[in-house]
Every structure is written in C-alpha cells, then in structure tokens.
Design an enzyme around this catalytic site. Structure first.
Site, PDB file in Angstrom:
ATOM      1  N   VAL A 189       0.672  -1.310  -0.052  1.00  0.00           N
ATOM      2  CA  VAL A 189      -0.025   0.199   0.136  1.00  0.00           C
ATOM      3  C   VAL A 189       0.826   1.161   0.082  1.00  0.00           C
ATOM      4  O   VAL A 189       0.300   2.331   0.295  1.00  0.00           O
ATOM      5  CB  VAL A 189      -0.989   0.030   1.121  1.00  0.00           C
ATOM      6  CG1 VAL A 189      -1.986  -0.987   1.047  1.00  0.00           C
ATOM      7  CG2 VAL A 189      -0.504  -0.025   2.533  1.00  0.00           C
TER       8      VAL A 189
ATOM      9  N   TYR B 148       8.638   3.612  14.111  1.00  0.00           N
ATOM     10  CA  TYR B 148       7.196   3.119  14.295  1.00  0.00           C
ATOM     11  C   TYR B 148       6.414   4.212  15.123  1.00  0.00           C
ATOM     12  O   TYR B 148       5.491   4.612  14.689  1.00  0.00           O
ATOM     13  CB  TYR B 148       7.198   1.918  15.130  1.00  0.00           C
ATOM     14  CG  TYR B 148       5.993   1.063  15.545  1.00  0.00           C
ATOM     15  CD1 TYR B 148       5.341   0.665  14.350  1.00  0.00           C
ATOM     16  CD2 TYR B 148       5.539   0.820  16.495  1.00  0.00           C
ATOM     17  CE1 TYR B 148       3.887   0.024  14.553  1.00  0.00           C
ATOM     18  CE2 TYR B 148       4.148   0.232  16.745  1.00  0.00           C
ATOM     19  CZ  TYR B 148       3.398  -0.303  15.694  1.00  0.00           C
ATOM     20  OH  TYR B 148       2.165  -0.785  15.804  1.00  0.00           O
TER      21      TYR B 148
ATOM     22  N   LYS C 277       3.375   6.436  13.191  1.00  0.00           N
ATOM     23  CA  LYS C 277       1.999   6.348  13.796  1.00  0.00           C
ATOM     24  C   LYS C 277       1.473   7.571  14.318  1.00  0.00           C
ATOM     25  O   LYS C 277       0.431   7.827  14.175  1.00  0.00           O
ATOM     26  CB  LYS C 277       1.922   5.120  15.033  1.00  0.00           C
ATOM     27  CG  LYS C 277       1.937   3.792  14.624  1.00  0.00           C
ATOM     28  CD  LYS C 277       1.024   3.427  13.346  1.00  0.00           C
ATOM     29  CE  LYS C 277       1.038   1.823  13.138  1.00  0.00           C
ATOM     30  NZ  LYS C 277       0.012   1.386  12.219  1.00  0.00           N
TER      31      LYS C 277
END
Ligand code: UDP
Length: 310
Positions: free
Chosen positions: A57, A145, A149
């Site tokens: 994606v 990470y 996010k």
C-alpha cells in the site's frame, strides 16, 4: 458494507477479517506479506465474501467497486520487525496512510487507523489517557514506528478536518492471542515458544518494566464498537491489568507446565518502563471494557500454541 483491510493477513488484521465477515461484510484483504502470512487467511479464501490481494500500500493504491470503510492495519508492529524494516515502517505509516486516505476520499469511504500506545513513548504519565501527548525519542531505534504512527494520526485527523471524511483512530496497547507469529520477537510469543520447547525464558533487564496485555477478541470487540461510534478522536483500547515482564514470564511458564529457567538479558534501547491504558474514554463512549483476564487469555494462547510450537 464493503471493507478493505490493509495488513489483513497479519495477526490483528486476520482477526478483524473474520469479525467483519461474521458481521456480514464483504472483505478485501490487502497485504504485502512483509511480516504477515497468507496462511492466516487461507481458510477464508473459500468464502465468496472474502478476497485476498498481495499488494504494497505504499505504492499507488487502486480498488475496483464501492468501498465503505478502509481499515489501515498494514505495518511491521513488533519491535524486532520494525527495527529490521525501518524504512518500510516509516513508508507504510506515511505514504501508506496517504494512499489509504486518498482512496477513501475517492470512494466516499471512511478510514479506521490502527494506531498504537507507542505514540506515548516512554510515558511520564501513568496510566496513559488519550490527552497525554507522549514522550518519544524522535531519532531512537523505535522512532521509525512511533513517529510513523504519530504522523499517521496527524494525517488522518487533517484529512478529516480538511475533507470531512469519517475517521476512527484506535490506539492499540499490547495485544496477544492465537496467530501471533512465533518469531516476531515479542514477549508473549517468545516466552510461550521458549516455555513449550524447554528453552530458557529471556527476560530483558530485571523484568521490572511493565506492560498491560489485552486478549485479541477483546481488542476486536473494541474496534467494532469504535467503528460504530461517531467519534473521530483517538481511543485507547487495551486491558489495564498491568504486570511486570518478569511476572508475565513466570505466569506463562506455569501455564505451559514448563520447567524452563528464566535468564536475564540486556534491555533494548528506549524500551518503555511502564505501559498501561487509561480506558475511561472507551468505557464511556463505547461501553467497552475487556472481558478476558490476562491469565485466561494466556491459557487460551498457550493451548493454541502447544500443538504448533511445542
Ligand atoms: N521482552 C523480554 N523478553 C523477550 C521479548 C521482550 O523481556 O524475549 C520485554 C521487552 O524488552 C519489553 C516487554 O518485554 O520490556 C514487551 O516487549 P514486546 O516486544 O512484547 O512489546 P513492546 O511493548 O516493547 O512493543
């Protein structure tokens, strides 16, 4: 309802696919298989309401037909995985989230973003309410990470404000259960795998750091309720039952009826000291709280793992 799930063949994604099918949805599962595995959804392939497509994606994202909701769950999610794939992790949180939001806008769909308790970093507020902004090292090993996010939350919220698309943001605390990957490096699968095979359980540091672990069925119920709420602001979903990592290792060793020893290894850099969700918001707006205790959830997970990993 037609749902698209990115990361649909990962641990959480594969549970979400099953729940959405059970609720009567058509499900298109997209996964690059970087850390997910097709085996997690193989048994769903015979369901005419389920489709799997291998797809990254972070490339251009195109889906035929109508879409009502996109669940953006694609990302390496265990510390071992995201530290091994730092650039893919940043890309899927940033570019992947752009692609998902762009597709949602084109389709008139909503987006439910899988965010994380990692947005709180090594928290200075305990337990962590959604109003806490966190304590994240922007260049530490976990930043790939945490910051991805945090950026994904910012982008999702900006799309909501700018283009008025429906969004939901779930901040997921440590979750465990069947279909976790044996070697994803997390404490629960490591300890279960070690206990079942009679190897030493590897506790990092003195094991005094804490985590609060939620059984996967409870998490999925919280996500389903969040979807059906009208709330665009982040909601913590997690189990406030907090344990030290050493106590967790001992619980798992007992449940596995193992006589493995416990060995102590160095703590990874920036490993958070404490982690516990304040779920006041989930209780009040979703009427949600976890139903499965830590020991019950661990027992179910050990029972699932025993024939596979023992
Ligand atoms: N941990 C451990 N032994 C292991 C794996 C993890 O002691 O074999 C510790 C890790 O250092 C952390 C806690 O367990 O303090 C939870 O780690 P995990 O990777 O499960 O999730 P995190 O909350 O760090 O994302």
């Amino acid at each position: 309802m037609r749902a698209v799930i990115t990361g649909g063949s990962g641990f959480l994604g594969s549970h979400l696919c099953r729940r959405l099918l059970a609720e009567g949805c058509d499900v298109l599962c997209l996964d690059s298989l970087l850390t997910g595995t097709e085996a997690n959804v193989t048994e769903l392939l015979t369901d005419e309401h389920f489709t799997f497509e291998r797809c990254d994606v972070t490339e251009f994202l195109s889906v035929d037909g109508e879409v009502d909701w996109i669940f953006h769950f694609a990302s390496p999610a265990s510390p071992v995985d995201y530290i091994e794939h730092p650039l893919e992790t940043l890309k899927v949180g940033a570019i992947g989230t752009w692609c998902v939001l762009g597709l949602a806008r084109a389709k008139g769909a909503g987006v439910l973003l899988a965010s994380t308790s990692e947005v709180y970093g090594d928290p200075k507020v305990h337990p962590q309410p959604e109003s806490y902004w966190g304590n994240v090292n922007p260049i530490g090993p976990r930043s790939v990470y945490d910051e991805a996010k945090r950026y994904a939350e910012a982008l999702t919220t900006a799309y909501h404000r700018t283009h008025d698309i429906p969004v939901r943001i779930v901040r997921i605390f440590n979750t465990f259960g069947p279909r976790m990957r044996r070697r994803d490096g997390r404490a629960v699968p490591n300890f279960i795998s070690q206990a079942l095979s009679g190897e030493p359980l590897t506790v990092h540091g003195d094991g005094g750091q804490t985590r609060s672990l939620c059984y996967v069925d409870d998490l999925i119920e919280g996500i389903w309720r969040l979807l059906n709420s009208g709330d665009a602001a982040p909601v913590n979903i997690g189990n406030p039952e907090e344990v030290s990592v050493l106590a967790l290792a001992e619980m798992i060793r007992d449940l596995a009826r193992s006589d493995s020893e416990i060995v102590f290894q160095p703590r990874p850099e920036d490993d958070p000291e404490l982690r516990c969700p304040d779920i006041t918001r989930a209780r009040s707006i979703l009427g949600w709280e976890p139903k499965v205790s830590l020991s019950e959830g661990l027992e179910r997970t050990v029972d699932w793992a025993r024939p596979l990993w023992g």
